[in-house]
Design an enzyme around this catalytic site. Sequence first.
Site, PDB file in Angstrom:
ATOM      1  N   GLY A 219      44.384  31.256  36.067  1.00  0.00           N
ATOM      2  CA  GLY A 219      43.678  29.989  36.202  1.00  0.00           C
ATOM      3  C   GLY A 219      42.202  30.167  35.927  1.00  0.00           C
ATOM      4  N   GLY A 221      37.884  29.719  36.367  1.00  0.00           N
ATOM      5  CA  GLY A 221      36.792  29.636  37.320  1.00  0.00           C
ATOM      6  C   GLY A 221      36.685  30.768  38.319  1.00  0.00           C
ATOM      7  N   CYS A 246      45.874  37.621  36.982  1.00  0.00           N
ATOM      8  CA  CYS A 246      44.534  37.138  36.621  1.00  0.00           C
ATOM      9  C   CYS A 246      43.837  36.496  37.824  1.00  0.00           C
ATOM     10  CB  CYS A 246      44.611  36.198  35.428  1.00  0.00           C
ATOM     11  SG  CYS A 246      43.041  36.017  34.550  1.00  0.00           S
ATOM     12  N   LEU A 247      43.686  35.170  37.869  1.00  0.00           N
ATOM     13  CA  LEU A 247      43.080  34.539  39.044  1.00  0.00           C
ATOM     14  C   LEU A 247      43.897  34.851  40.292  1.00  0.00           C
ATOM     15  CD1 LEU A 247      40.869  32.650  40.209  1.00  0.00           C
ATOM     16  CD2 LEU A 247      42.424  30.739  39.751  1.00  0.00           C
ATOM     17  N   GLN A 250      42.813  38.097  41.713  1.00  0.00           N
ATOM     18  CA  GLN A 250      41.560  37.999  42.454  1.00  0.00           C
ATOM     19  C   GLN A 250      41.774  37.366  43.827  1.00  0.00           C
ATOM     20  OE1 GLN A 250      39.173  35.776  39.677  1.00  0.00           O
ATOM     21  NE2 GLN A 250      39.437  37.319  38.070  1.00  0.00           N
ATOM     22  N   ASN A 288      41.717  37.175  29.781  1.00  0.00           N
ATOM     23  CA  ASN A 288      40.849  36.001  29.736  1.00  0.00           C
ATOM     24  C   ASN A 288      40.316  35.742  31.139  1.00  0.00           C
ATOM     25  OD1 ASN A 288      39.576  33.551  29.468  1.00  0.00           O
ATOM     26  ND2 ASN A 288      41.462  32.359  29.298  1.00  0.00           N
ATOM     27  N   GLY A 290      36.382  35.747  33.636  1.00  0.00           N
ATOM     28  CA  GLY A 290      34.947  35.970  33.765  1.00  0.00           C
ATOM     29  C   GLY A 290      34.550  36.586  35.084  1.00  0.00           C
ATOM     30  N   TYR A 291      35.531  36.791  35.982  1.00  0.00           N
ATOM     31  CA  TYR A 291      35.288  37.389  37.296  1.00  0.00           C
ATOM     32  C   TYR A 291      36.172  38.615  37.452  1.00  0.00           C
ATOM     33  CZ  TYR A 291      32.708  33.183  38.517  1.00  0.00           C
ATOM     34  OH  TYR A 291      31.789  32.172  38.533  1.00  0.00           O
ATOM     35  N   HIS A 331      47.112  39.602  31.335  1.00  0.00           N
ATOM     36  CA  HIS A 331      48.204  38.652  31.166  1.00  0.00           C
ATOM     37  C   HIS A 331      49.452  39.358  30.642  1.00  0.00           C
ATOM     38  CE1 HIS A 331      45.605  34.749  30.951  1.00  0.00           C
ATOM     39  NE2 HIS A 331      45.150  35.604  31.842  1.00  0.00           N
ATOM     40  N   GLU A 333      52.398  38.341  30.191  1.00  0.00           N
ATOM     41  CA  GLU A 333      53.284  37.547  29.336  1.00  0.00           C
ATOM     42  C   GLU A 333      52.864  37.608  27.865  1.00  0.00           C
ATOM     43  OE1 GLU A 333      49.884  35.129  29.143  1.00  0.00           O
ATOM     44  OE2 GLU A 333      50.745  36.180  30.856  1.00  0.00           O
TER      45      GLU A 333
END
Length: 365
Positions: A219, A221, A246-247, A250, A288, A290-291, A331, A333
């Site tokens: 996801g 942000g 990914c998100l 985190q 993909n 940014g954190y 990712h 997948e």
Amino acid sequence: MKRQLILENGDRLIGQAIGSEEEKAGEVVFNTGMTGYQEILSDPSYCGQIVTMTYPLIGNYGINRDDFESVDPSIHGLIVREAADYPSHFRSQLSINEWLKKENIPGIQGIDTRKLTRIIRETGTMKGKICSMDVDVEAVVKELQASNSPTDQVSRVSTKNRYMNPGVKERIVLVDYGVKKGIVKDLVTEGYEVVVVPYSMTAEEILMLQPDGVVLSNGPGDPTSIPHSVETVKGLLGKTPIFGICLGHQLLALACGATTRKMPFGHRGSNHPVKDLQTGQISITSQNHGYTVDAESLQGTKLKMTHINVNDQSVEGVKHLEYSAFSVQYHPEASPGPEDAKGLFKEFKSIVENNQLATGGKTHA
């Protein structure tokens, strides 16, 4: 028709207009993938961002109906060196310019994308706006500098209602923070019954669905902008196997007491090398984000780092030392990207099956 990209630091790059005539602002980032632009354009993790493709020719195989990662794209703009006017592929239905116009997404071609990428690498990602040539540049710069980065991206891209993908095996609840179609597809391929739920669901509501495992999706942000999701993950730990992507990776780290931080320009591309610390194997991965999870913050938690980025030594995977929970920053997948990491779905499957044996079978009706 000429069009310009104005950055919040005052830099201005001029090119030719493609796509919609609408003017849009967003965080300007770059992606190093040579292919996979259709998946990138439709990846919900790019919500609110303007993406620069570093590969010089984009759109040469067109746009088809099958390779979208979401129904409604949430990208705010596309920047390329050259957009192919006449794509050539047997599945192609639209040129990239035609598709951008159809989806009301502005774009620019003909600018020096290498220069723009160097700016981002040297100064970090920054806000920018795709504008016509007759705007007041100074006013746009002030507007960008005064604007706050959005914090509602996940609420924009998450499903509003839960839905089911039928299967014959275990029930997996997939928490949608901006999930890509490829993740759902790979879980369904394993035979799972996949129930996709909104990010706003609580741990209690998820557990009422009696899952045999939970996947925390990718996801957009900052993960700290959805603290209630951190609490949800806390409530799931130890009650069901968890796989974070990914998100979701985190959020698992935050739920276990670690911290995250914003990267200077993130990882966006399909060629990021990741090392498995247990086997020593290197996988080329699609990323993909940014954190990232702060490696030092893992000390004192119940998490163990399992994967590391070969280029910058950032955290690429963790595993819980007590509960059946693990996650990766990339990712698996591979939509788009290499398929080196697809085995992680098999790893999750093994964990779910072992948990079933330990608990005496399925827990849902």
